[in-house]
Design a protein around this motif. Structure first.
Motif, PDB file in Angstrom:
ATOM      1  N   LYS A   2      45.725  93.886 -36.001  1.00  0.00           N
ATOM      2  CA  LYS A   2      46.462  92.636 -35.831  1.00  0.00           C
ATOM      3  C   LYS A   2      47.774  92.876 -35.090  1.00  0.00           C
ATOM      4  CE  LYS A   2      44.730  90.419 -39.979  1.00  0.00           C
ATOM      5  NZ  LYS A   2      43.772  89.533 -39.410  1.00  0.00           N
ATOM      6  N   ARG A   4      51.287  90.878 -34.806  1.00  0.00           N
ATOM      7  CA  ARG A   4      52.076  89.764 -35.363  1.00  0.00           C
ATOM      8  C   ARG A   4      53.407  89.646 -34.651  1.00  0.00           C
ATOM      9  NH1 ARG A   4      51.218  91.312 -41.604  1.00  0.00           N
ATOM     10  NH2 ARG A   4      49.095  90.517 -41.773  1.00  0.00           N
ATOM     11  N   LEU A  13      56.647  84.047 -39.827  1.00  0.00           N
ATOM     12  CA  LEU A  13      55.530  84.387 -38.954  1.00  0.00           C
ATOM     13  C   LEU A  13      55.430  83.361 -37.824  1.00  0.00           C
ATOM     14  CD1 LEU A  13      53.018  86.187 -38.451  1.00  0.00           C
ATOM     15  CD2 LEU A  13      51.742  84.543 -39.833  1.00  0.00           C
ATOM     16  N   GLU A  16      49.887  85.363 -34.890  1.00  0.00           N
ATOM     17  CA  GLU A  16      49.122  86.544 -35.264  1.00  0.00           C
ATOM     18  C   GLU A  16      47.829  86.531 -34.469  1.00  0.00           C
ATOM     19  OE1 GLU A  16      48.894  88.247 -39.406  1.00  0.00           O
ATOM     20  OE2 GLU A  16      46.897  87.342 -39.222  1.00  0.00           O
ATOM     21  N   VAL A  33      48.707  96.979 -38.483  1.00  0.00           N
ATOM     22  CA  VAL A  33      49.428  95.785 -38.015  1.00  0.00           C
ATOM     23  C   VAL A  33      50.579  96.212 -37.118  1.00  0.00           C
ATOM     24  CG1 VAL A  33      50.772  93.763 -38.709  1.00  0.00           C
ATOM     25  CG2 VAL A  33      48.862  94.518 -40.126  1.00  0.00           C
ATOM     26  N   ILE A  35      53.950  94.859 -35.108  1.00  0.00           N
ATOM     27  CA  ILE A  35      54.887  93.749 -35.257  1.00  0.00           C
ATOM     28  C   ILE A  35      55.814  93.697 -34.060  1.00  0.00           C
ATOM     29  CG2 ILE A  35      56.765  92.801 -36.635  1.00  0.00           C
ATOM     30  CD1 ILE A  35      55.304  93.551 -39.061  1.00  0.00           C
TER      31      ILE A  35
END
Length: 58
Positions: A2, A4, A13, A16, A33, A35
């Motif tokens: 993912k 994000r 958030l 995503e 993840v 970021i």
């Protein structure tokens, strides 16, 4: 994996998405993840108001 995007001001958030797993993305991720940071609509509007960024020049 993912990807994000969170607000740098309030940590909300923003988006995503799924992204391909590469050696680079795996190295930069935590628990699968990645970021990135941006600014959410609410914080953008607050900053425009505080600093007068939404006023037009005459």
């Amino acid at each position: 994996m993912k990807f994000r995007t969170v607000c740098a001001w309030c940590n909300r958030l923003i988006s995503e998405k799924e992204c391909p797993e590469t050696k680079n993305s795996l190295t930069l991720s935590q628990n699968g993840v990645m970021i990135s940071h941006g600014i959410c609509e609410r914080c953008r509007k607050n900053l425009e108001t505080i600093y007068g960024l939404n006023k037009r020049c005459k």
